[in-house]
Scaffold this active site. Structure first.
Site, PDB file in Angstrom:
ATOM      1  N   LYS A   1      35.085  30.392  30.728  1.00  0.00           N
ATOM      2  CA  LYS A   1      35.991  29.269  30.511  1.00  0.00           C
ATOM      3  C   LYS A   1      36.605  29.411  29.126  1.00  0.00           C
ATOM      4  CE  LYS A   1      34.781  27.086  34.303  1.00  0.00           C
ATOM      5  NZ  LYS A   1      35.581  27.361  35.494  1.00  0.00           N
TER       6      LYS A   1
ATOM      7  N   HIS B   1      34.810  30.086  48.255  1.00  0.00           N
ATOM      8  CA  HIS B   1      36.240  30.105  48.554  1.00  0.00           C
ATOM      9  C   HIS B   1      36.945  31.382  48.104  1.00  0.00           C
ATOM     10  CE1 HIS B   1      36.783  28.553  44.433  1.00  0.00           C
ATOM     11  NE2 HIS B   1      38.049  28.908  44.531  1.00  0.00           N
TER      12      HIS B   1
ATOM     13  N   HIS C   1      30.895  33.800  43.504  1.00  0.00           N
ATOM     14  CA  HIS C   1      32.184  34.440  43.757  1.00  0.00           C
ATOM     15  C   HIS C   1      32.222  35.933  43.405  1.00  0.00           C
ATOM     16  CE1 HIS C   1      33.473  30.427  44.398  1.00  0.00           C
ATOM     17  NE2 HIS C   1      33.719  30.091  43.155  1.00  0.00           N
TER      18      HIS C   1
ATOM     19  N   GLU D   1      39.331  32.459  32.540  1.00  0.00           N
ATOM     20  CA  GLU D   1      40.034  31.190  32.791  1.00  0.00           C
ATOM     21  C   GLU D   1      40.357  30.523  31.464  1.00  0.00           C
ATOM     22  OE1 GLU D   1      38.461  29.198  36.730  1.00  0.00           O
ATOM     23  OE2 GLU D   1      36.798  29.537  35.398  1.00  0.00           O
TER      24      GLU D   1
ATOM     25  N   LYS E   1      28.956  25.715  46.942  1.00  0.00           N
ATOM     26  CA  LYS E   1      28.111  26.601  46.159  1.00  0.00           C
ATOM     27  C   LYS E   1      27.797  25.961  44.809  1.00  0.00           C
ATOM     28  CE  LYS E   1      30.297  27.783  43.003  1.00  0.00           C
ATOM     29  NZ  LYS E   1      31.471  27.345  42.306  1.00  0.00           N
TER      30      LYS E   1
ATOM     31  N   LYS F   1      40.426  33.801  49.970  1.00  0.00           N
ATOM     32  CA  LYS F   1      41.709  34.114  49.316  1.00  0.00           C
ATOM     33  C   LYS F   1      42.402  35.258  50.057  1.00  0.00           C
ATOM     34  CE  LYS F   1      40.239  32.626  44.731  1.00  0.00           C
ATOM     35  NZ  LYS F   1      41.298  31.837  44.117  1.00  0.00           N
TER      36      LYS F   1
HETATM   37  C1  BG6 Z   1      35.011  27.180  41.416  1.00  0.00           C
HETATM   38  C2  BG6 Z   1      34.249  27.063  40.134  1.00  0.00           C
HETATM   39  O1  BG6 Z   1      34.149  27.505  42.468  1.00  0.00           O
HETATM   40  O2  BG6 Z   1      36.012  28.191  41.280  1.00  0.00           O
HETATM   41  C3  BG6 Z   1      35.194  26.752  38.987  1.00  0.00           C
HETATM   42  O3  BG6 Z   1      33.278  26.022  40.259  1.00  0.00           O
HETATM   43  C4  BG6 Z   1      36.308  27.768  38.928  1.00  0.00           C
HETATM   44  O4  BG6 Z   1      34.487  26.700  37.762  1.00  0.00           O
HETATM   45  C5  BG6 Z   1      36.980  27.907  40.284  1.00  0.00           C
HETATM   46  O5  BG6 Z   1      37.256  27.339  37.957  1.00  0.00           O
HETATM   47  C6  BG6 Z   1      38.024  29.008  40.259  1.00  0.00           C
HETATM   48  O6  BG6 Z   1      38.595  29.165  41.500  1.00  0.00           O
HETATM   49  P1  BG6 Z   1      40.140  28.984  41.841  1.00  0.00           P
HETATM   50  O7  BG6 Z   1      40.418  30.161  42.635  1.00  0.00           O
HETATM   51  O8  BG6 Z   1      40.240  27.780  42.688  1.00  0.00           O
HETATM   52  O9  BG6 Z   1      40.889  28.903  40.566  1.00  0.00           O
END
Ligand code: BG6
Length: 475
Positions: A335, A187, A249, A225, A157, A191
């Site tokens: 971020k 993704h 997401h 994050e 993505k 989860k």
């Molecule tokens: C990714 C983003 O798809 O997902 C990132 O590009 C992000 O910027 C990350 O930090 C967060 O997902 P996880 O669950 O792997 O921490």
């Protein structure tokens, strides 16, 4: 996948499989995709016979690529056991010189070599772990070199950066692959706790019967994050938080919460239920969206001094179905914030009496999506003691306690690719609807990007979006 396979379970398929990992030396491959292949290998869940060919522009030898994977596993997963590693490395090759329709580099030769080793007509899995701006070029090259027939294609993505570019890419992809061959990865859907959103809801009357506007005041999907953009400046500056996380997401997770009950829990019914509710997402109102950029962002190597890229987004989303009229879905991510978390909170309306809670207590059901996942219930109970006073209390169910053998989201989704299960992947129709709801953020009306302090909760304006509730996590 509905349930995680354990190591006793069979490999994903008997069919010999050749994986081509475009972007094999990139950041995404190293952090997430290659550790997932290793995890599948370690659990005996890769196809019985397989080869993995990394592809990239550099002139990297097979041995060098294997060494890089070993280093990546040591850094982002666990240092492989030497004997075990040998078996994995023996199946790994690299093809350099890029891959374009007019110049395939060394990929076709390496594929021929791998196919000779596999000794049969393998299924090819094209894994595009490359920046979205290069999806088109690689897709054209796959077509030009006749590698699409009978294969599967996994796209990272964001799949498109606007409604128009989504349609352009989608048309191109459909001119090369049938929809059934395409796996658009998000993704967050893989989860453990995300999958629990539908499982817990549909299997427990306590939650199923209260999953609507009559009982819920708002839904918060909050993914702050502490990370900066590390060495991803190139990708990130052309993407930004809204495209990287919101239309992808956070929208998909919102759809997981908002979906109507599917006809069955079969893969295609679940996917259809999740994706069809996205069509009811009301286009975002820029007045209900806050964009931000952390103060030190422009000092990052590779980021232009005048970059206007958003590293933070908070949005109030409305879903126009009978179930959700009047219930705001509050989505936030950024971020360089003060805390990292991934939480979906369903916040209940206060009861009508006779007990009125202490005022600052919130009755909420919270899904923690991080790691193995957890489910929390926040509620009011009686404060122990002689007085009948209410007190706020929270109880947590850690999903690792019930899910022995759980896997990372990437591992679980890549297993599904081999097994041919597309239930946790996004569909063409769902993404078109997502980009329609997202479109107002891309035009002239795009909200101004506000600066926020490093390690803060983001621009204060984001708090106002929650009305009087505030963000459950803070800020
Ligand atoms: C990714 C983003 O798809 O997902 C990132 O590009 C992000 O910027 C990350 O930090 C967060 O997902 P996880 O669950 O792997 O921490």
């Amino acid at each position: 996948m509905a349930e995680n396979p354990t190591s006793e379970q069979a490999a994903a398929t008997e069919q010999p499989t050749l994986i081509i990992l475009y972007g094999g030396t990139g950041d995404l491959a190293k952090r997430l995709v290659l550790p997932a292949f290793w995890e599948l290998y370690s659990r005996g869940l890769l196809p019985k016979r397989w080869k993995l060919v990394g592809n990239g522009r550099g002139d990297v030898s097979h041995e060098d690529f294997q060494g890089r994977i070993h280093a990546a596993l040591s850094e982002f997963a666990t240092t492989p056991d030497p004997e075990h590693w040998k078996g994995f490395a023996a199946n790994v090759l690299f093809a350099g010189g890029g891959f374009r329709h007019d110049n395939p580099g060394t990929l076709l030769d390496v594929i021929a070599h791998a196919e000779a080793d596999l000794g049969a007509d393998p299924t090819i899995v094209h894994y595009l772990a490359i920046p979205p701006s290069t999806f088109e070029q690689t897709t054209r090259a796959i077509k030009a070199h006749d590698l699409a027939k009978g294969s599967k294609a996994v796209y990272e993505k964001p799949f498109g950066t606007s409604l128009a570019s989504f349609h352009e890419l989608d048309d191109l992809v459909h001119s090369v692959f049938e929809e059934e061959q395409v796996y658009r990865i998000d993704h967050f859907l893989g989860k453990e706790a995300t999958q629990n959103l539908h499982l817990v809801r549909f299997s427990n009357r306590l939650f199923n019967d209260t999953w609507s506007r009559e009982h819920l005041a708002q839904v918060q999907i909050d993914v702050p994050e502490t990370l900066d953009i590390a060495d991803r400046a190139g990708f990130y500056d052309e993407t930004g938080a809204a495209l990287d996380m919101l239309v992808t997401h956070l929208f998909q997770v919102a759809a997981e919460v908002a979906m109507e009950p599917p006809i069955s829990m079969a893969a295609e019914d679940l996917q259809a239920a999740r994706e069809s509710v996205i069509a009811a997402f009301r286009p975002l109102d820029p007045a209900e969206v806050v964009l931000g950029q952390y103060r030190s962002y422009r000092e990052t190597e590779g980021v232009p001094e005048d970059s206007d890229t958003d590293t933070f987004v908070a949005a109030r989303l409305w879903i126009d179905t009978d179930r959700w009229q009047g219930v705001p879905f509050l989505l936030r991510t950024g971020k360089m914030m003060t805390r990292s978390a991934q939480r979906v909170s369903l916040i209940f309306r206060p009861t009508d009496g006779p007990v009125h809670s202490s005022g600052n207590s919130t009755n909420a059901l919270i899904f923690d999506l991080k790691g193995n996942g957890a489910i929390e219930i926040q509620m009011t109970v009686k404060k122990p003691g002689p007085e009948p006073l209410p007190a706020e209390s929270c109880s947590t169910l850690h999903l690792e306690n019930v899910s022995e053998g759980s896997m990372t989201a990437y591992t679980s989704l890549i297993y599904d690719v081999f097994a041919g299960d597309r239930s946790l992947f996004t569909s063409s129709a769902g993404l078109a609807a997502a980009f329609e709801a997202f479109a107002p953020l891309l035009g002239d009306e795009r909200p101004k990007v506000e600066l926020y302090d490093d390690s803060s909760w983001g621009p204060p304006a984001a708090t106002a979006l929650t009305d009087d509730v505030g963000w459950l996590l803070g800020g």
